[in-house]
Design an enzyme around this catalytic site. Structure first.
Site, PDB file in Angstrom:
ATOM      1  N   ASP A 205      11.371  18.097 -45.719  1.00  8.45           N
ATOM      2  CA  ASP A 205      11.225  17.654 -47.103  1.00  8.45           C
ATOM      3  C   ASP A 205      12.340  16.676 -47.494  1.00  8.45           C
ATOM      4  OD1 ASP A 205       9.603  18.292 -49.528  1.00  8.45           O
ATOM      5  OD2 ASP A 205      11.564  18.788 -50.364  1.00  8.45           O
ATOM      6  N   GLU A 259       9.841  13.612 -44.288  1.00  9.31           N
ATOM      7  CA  GLU A 259       9.246  12.983 -45.463  1.00  9.31           C
ATOM      8  C   GLU A 259      10.239  11.946 -45.957  1.00  9.31           C
ATOM      9  OE1 GLU A 259       7.511  14.063 -49.879  1.00  9.31           O
ATOM     10  OE2 GLU A 259       9.405  14.853 -49.180  1.00  9.31           O
TER      11      GLU A 259
HETATM   12  O1  TEU Z   1       8.300  15.534 -52.330  1.00  6.02           O
HETATM   13  C1  TEU Z   1       9.217  14.533 -52.587  1.00  6.02           C
HETATM   14  C2  TEU Z   1       8.798  13.641 -53.615  1.00  6.02           C
HETATM   15  O2  TEU Z   1       9.650  12.934 -54.068  1.00  6.02           O
HETATM   16  C3  TEU Z   1       7.377  13.598 -54.081  1.00  6.02           C
HETATM   17  O3  TEU Z   1       7.176  14.569 -55.048  1.00  6.02           O
HETATM   18  C4  TEU Z   1       7.121  12.270 -54.635  1.00  6.02           C
HETATM   19  O4  TEU Z   1       7.785  12.147 -55.850  1.00  6.02           O
HETATM   20  C5  TEU Z   1       5.678  12.011 -54.848  1.00  6.02           C
HETATM   21  O5  TEU Z   1       4.968  12.315 -53.696  1.00  6.02           O
HETATM   22  C6  TEU Z   1       5.494  10.555 -55.177  1.00  6.02           C
HETATM   23  O6  TEU Z   1       4.148  10.251 -55.148  1.00  6.02           O
HETATM   24  C7  TEU Z   1       8.718  16.687 -51.712  1.00  6.02           C
HETATM   25  C8  TEU Z   1       7.592  17.674 -51.672  1.00  6.02           C
HETATM   26  O7  TEU Z   1       6.556  17.145 -50.893  1.00  6.02           O
HETATM   27  C9  TEU Z   1       7.174  17.981 -53.070  1.00  6.02           C
HETATM   28  O8  TEU Z   1       6.063  18.826 -53.104  1.00  6.02           O
HETATM   29  C10 TEU Z   1       8.351  18.622 -53.752  1.00  6.02           C
HETATM   30  O9  TEU Z   1       8.045  18.833 -55.100  1.00  6.02           O
HETATM   31  C11 TEU Z   1       9.615  17.772 -53.657  1.00  6.02           C
HETATM   32  O10 TEU Z   1       9.834  17.265 -52.355  1.00  6.02           O
HETATM   33  C12 TEU Z   1      10.834  18.589 -53.987  1.00  6.02           C
HETATM   34  O11 TEU Z   1      11.064  19.515 -52.968  1.00  6.02           O
END
Ligand code: TEU
Ligand code: CA
Length: 549
Positions: A205, A259
């Site tokens: 993440d 990610e």
């Molecule tokens: O996501 C990181 C994140 O920044 C996304 O929420 C992003 O803002 C979005 O996809 C933009 O379109 C990760 C996880 O996948 C997410 O579910 C979490 O909420 C976030 O980190 C925090 O842990």
């Protein structure tokens, strides 16, 4: 497997197809309305039927669920709502029996504020855990102008000591201080805990956010709308990822995918070049940001720009780098509603087209649960129907302040909300789509009576069976994995046509990304597969074809 194909070192994770499970929304086995490990266990045959090689499980750890498990309270416990560690072990074994590997979600940029480390850390300035997080004195107001990705300041003042702590996401997700070697050792230790159980790797993440810029300088004015490009660009991120590889991953045969929110294509090789020994792959955000404007709101997109992303990737990534392909996940709307056409006449055909694209493009493909059923966006009409803390934060910031009208807010969320992906899996035409016998934590899409797994399994021409057949086709043709990629019609506004080529064969993929008939002047070849039964001289609405030249 150490041989090469078309100049690439062959690795199992390059040839794999991954299926992502968001456990809370997958299948409830005990009637409490929340998906769980028991539910996944019931559906191992369903997953195996697709022919996927790897399952990525979104966080299954103990969590107070401020952000549905992306806020971890104990990295070595299973979330009580999801089941027990014994069930996790059973699931891991059942997947292995089915020939499926398991990767889990490593959320270590931040923990929950209820994690024991943070509970200690906030107690006093000289607590041994103080330096596990990022604290700044609170006397002069906010320490800098960082904003949380989920709206508002990235700092919260903690009443115990009066200091502020940093959280690049929600206040209940304090950022860990990776510059503290003890923190890094803790992380490597918990990674080994799960690797020793037999998991096959990690999805990581927001992993580029772990290194913070020294002194935490303010965001410049032009960085404020998309601060992820600053947060992902700390000076130590590559040192830490190399250390992680040495300290935790090296003895195991793993797959890692980071990610990479905020990482540019130019920076991508720094994370994934195999000579650097960092990550195997990253999720690059170009495709899922194509319909966002400079402030993150929905904006229409053009096929030419979409195609150009893949051409840029082919040019920028050499034989030492391996891409991922994904059009959806738990943070994005449904594929068919976003890139296809979810009206009844085209829903299945266009979902099959997107499956063809996903499974013939260069890079490891990731399927998000429910997209193999062509599940659609949810018809949200009211803010009360949402669960996502991010939507609620945006509502407070934009609507409560009077800047945006409720209608405009909802219209935008209809296009972009993360909750579209999080409505429960649709298993049957029964109550709550067969997801639960209780009351689901998030409403099931009313179209579950028509769109569901039971229907799809029974219908040989369903989207589910199309995915399975495409995966089999990919497996039978190494050119679809390792072949060179060439876009044949980069300027065409409706048709996406490309080849995948190795020394042994050239495959042609033709996709009509519209509901109109289109004639194109491309070589005929031998038709191998497609979403219409027969060959025709023109490409019909949303037609997808794969041929051998
Ligand atoms: O996501 C990181 C994140 O920044 C996304 O929420 C992003 O803002 C979005 O996809 C933009 O379109 C990760 C996880 O996948 C997410 O579910 C979490 O909420 C976030 O980190 C925090 O842990
Ligand atoms: Ca349950």
């Amino acid at each position: 497997m150490t041989d090469t194909l078309n100049g690439y070192t062959r690795r199992w994770w390059k040839e794999a197809v991954v299926y992502q499970i968001y456990p809370r929304a997958f299948k409830d086995s005990n009637g409490d309305g929340i998906g769980d490990l028991g539910g996944i266990l019931e559906q191992v045959d369903y997953i195996k039927g697709l022919g996927v090689d790897v399952v990525w499980l979104s966080p299954h750890f103990d969590s107070p669920n401020a952000d549905n498990g992306y806020d971890i309270r104990d990295y070595r416990q299973v979330m009580a709502e999801f089941g027990t560690m014994a069930q996790f072990d059973t699931l891991l074994a059942a997947l292995k029996d089915a020939g499926i590997r398991l990767i889990i979600d490593l959320v270590v940029n931040h923990s929950s504020d209820e994690h024991a480390w943070f509970v200690e850390s906030r107690l006093s300035r000289d607590n041994p855990y103080r330096d596990y997080y990022i604290w700044r004195p609170g006397d002069d107001g906010l320490p800098n102008n960082f904003t949380s990705i989920f709206t508002g300041p990235a700092w919260t003042k903690d009443e115990v000591t009066g200091d502020y702590y940093l959280h690049l996401f929600a206040a209940k997700q304090p950022d860990l201080n990776w510059d503290n070697p003890q923190v890094r050792d803790e992380v490597y230790d918990l990674m080994r805990f799960w690797l020793d159980k037999g998991v096959d790797g990690f999805r990581m993440d927001v992993i580029p956010f772990i290194s913070k810029r020294p002194g935490l300088p303010d965001l410049a004015e032009d960085q404020r709308a998309k601060p992820q490009f600053v947060y992902s660009d700390g000076p130590k991120v590559h040192d830490y990822l190399q250390e992680m590889r040495r300290e935790a991953l090296a003895p195991y045969d793993t797959m890692t995918v980071g990610e990479a929110f905020g990482v540019t294509l130019a920076q991508t090789p720094l994370f994934v070049d195999d000579r650097r020994a960092e990550l195997d792959m990253i999720f690059q955000f170009d495709v899922v940001e194509i319909d966002r404007d400079a402030t993150g709101k929905w904006t229409p997109w053009r096929l030419q720009d979409f195609k150009a992303i893949f051409a840029r990737h082919e040019a920028a990534l050499d034989r030492h780098c391996w891409p991922t392909v994904f059009f959806s996940n738990h943070d994005n709307p449904r594929i068919v509603s976003r890139y296809g056409d979810d009206r009844p006449d085209w829903r299945e055909t266009s979902a099959k087209l997107m499956a063809t694209l996903l499974l013939t493009m260069k890079g490891t493909p990731f399927i998000y649960q429910g997209d193999e059923l062509a599940m659609t966006n949810y018809p949200f009409t009211d803010i009360a129907q949402f669960d996502d803390l991010w939507v609620k934060g945006q509502w407070r910031e934009e609507v409560d302040s009077g800047r945006v009208s409720p209608d405009a807010f909802l219209a935008n969320q209809m296009k972009i909300s993360r909750d579209h992906a999080r409505t429960p899996m649709q298993w049957t035409s029964g109550a709550h789509g067969g997801f639960t016998t209780g009351k689901p934590w998030l409403a099931v899409n009313p179209n579950a009576n028509e769109i569901n797994a039971a229907q799809a399994l029974a219908d040989p021409s369903s989207v589910y069976h199309y995915y399975a057949a495409m995966i089999a086709l990919r497996r039978a043709h190494p050119a679809l994995v390792y072949g060179d990629y060439e876009d044949l019609l980069p300027e065409h506004p409706l048709v996406f046509a490309y080849t995948r080529t190795t020394a042994d064969e050239t495959l042609l993929v033709e996709l009509n990304v519209s509901d109109e008939e289109v004639a194109v002047d491309l070589p005929a070849g031998t038709r191998l597969f497609g979403n219409y039964d027969d060959a025709a001289p023109v490409l019909r609405g949303w037609e997808a074809r794969v041929s051998r030249l």
